[in-house]
Design a protein around this motif. Sequence first.
Motif, PDB file in Angstrom:
ATOM      1  N   ARG A  68     -10.224   0.115   1.296  1.00 54.64           N
ATOM      2  CA  ARG A  68     -10.256  -0.706   2.506  1.00 54.64           C
ATOM      3  C   ARG A  68     -10.065   0.074   3.800  1.00 54.64           C
ATOM      4  O   ARG A  68     -10.158  -0.487   4.872  1.00 54.64           O
ATOM      5  CB  ARG A  68      -9.209  -1.825   2.474  1.00 54.64           C
ATOM      6  N   GLU A  99      -4.893  -2.581  10.877  1.00 55.29           N
ATOM      7  CA  GLU A  99      -5.573  -2.766   9.594  1.00 55.29           C
ATOM      8  C   GLU A  99      -5.573  -1.461   8.793  1.00 55.29           C
ATOM      9  O   GLU A  99      -5.422  -1.486   7.564  1.00 55.29           O
ATOM     10  CB  GLU A  99      -7.011  -3.234   9.816  1.00 55.29           C
ATOM     11  N   ASP A 122      -2.101  -1.070   7.399  1.00 54.05           N
ATOM     12  CA  ASP A 122      -1.951  -2.016   6.293  1.00 54.05           C
ATOM     13  C   ASP A 122      -2.644  -1.512   5.033  1.00 54.05           C
ATOM     14  O   ASP A 122      -2.116  -1.642   3.926  1.00 54.05           O
ATOM     15  CB  ASP A 122      -2.494  -3.390   6.683  1.00 54.05           C
ATOM     16  N   ALA A 123      -3.835  -0.912   5.200  1.00 57.27           N
ATOM     17  CA  ALA A 123      -4.572  -0.387   4.048  1.00 57.27           C
ATOM     18  C   ALA A 123      -3.798   0.749   3.381  1.00 57.27           C
ATOM     19  O   ALA A 123      -3.736   0.839   2.151  1.00 57.27           O
ATOM     20  CB  ALA A 123      -5.961   0.088   4.482  1.00 57.27           C
ATOM     21  N   GLU A 152      -0.751  -0.757   1.602  1.00 59.04           N
ATOM     22  CA  GLU A 152      -1.214  -1.463   0.404  1.00 59.04           C
ATOM     23  C   GLU A 152      -1.570  -0.473  -0.704  1.00 59.04           C
ATOM     24  O   GLU A 152      -1.283  -0.718  -1.881  1.00 59.04           O
ATOM     25  CB  GLU A 152      -2.441  -2.304   0.764  1.00 59.04           C
ATOM     26  N   ALA A 182       1.660   0.642  -2.188  1.00 62.53           N
ATOM     27  CA  ALA A 182       2.258  -0.447  -2.971  1.00 62.53           C
ATOM     28  C   ALA A 182       1.552  -0.656  -4.301  1.00 62.53           C
ATOM     29  O   ALA A 182       2.180  -0.999  -5.294  1.00 62.53           O
ATOM     30  CB  ALA A 182       2.240  -1.744  -2.157  1.00 62.53           C
ATOM     31  N   SER A 183       0.237  -0.438  -4.332  1.00 61.38           N
ATOM     32  CA  SER A 183      -0.515  -0.622  -5.581  1.00 61.38           C
ATOM     33  C   SER A 183      -0.596   0.658  -6.399  1.00 61.38           C
ATOM     34  O   SER A 183      -1.321   0.715  -7.393  1.00 61.38           O
ATOM     35  CB  SER A 183      -1.922  -1.134  -5.266  1.00 61.38           C
TER      36      SER A 183
END
Length: 161
Positions: free
Chosen positions: A85, A94, A97-98, A101, A104-105
């Motif tokens: 992303r 954004e 955030d990508a 994320e 986090a993943s």
Amino acid sequence: MTADGRDPETGKLLPGHSVVPRDRWHPGKPTQAELIRKKLEPHREAVLDKAIDLARQGDPKSMTLVLQYLAPPARPEGERFNIPRLAQATTLQERADAIIEAVASAAISAETGAVALGLLEKYSKLIVVDEHERRIAALEGRGPGSVVEVIDACDTSEDIA
């Protein structure tokens, strides 16, 4: 006169005195490491042979020294990573955030995420500097745009209200 060469009344240094230590390193003067290296150079082989002999006898400090000398630890290579992303993100928020994320993943490590966020922060500062330079140039009338264009670009209905 005080111990450090100052006038007791004014506190100023007297002629011929300095606050810089006399043994301070100066450009062109060899460093401590260079002096030690120069002194050890004629005995390098003998010192290395003795360290190897002690390492063979099981001396842990000599083992460490020999291994560090003969096989120094490899420098870590920069990690290549792909953040999902990130390419589609259009704003700095954004993009951040990508990155978060992806951490986090577990798509990237936390350390890699921190590096990526650091790069994003530096990038955002460059954007701000570039924008400031553009606005100053427009205000001074030396760049593309004019004062009116800069004011129009900054002027929104929320600012007026």
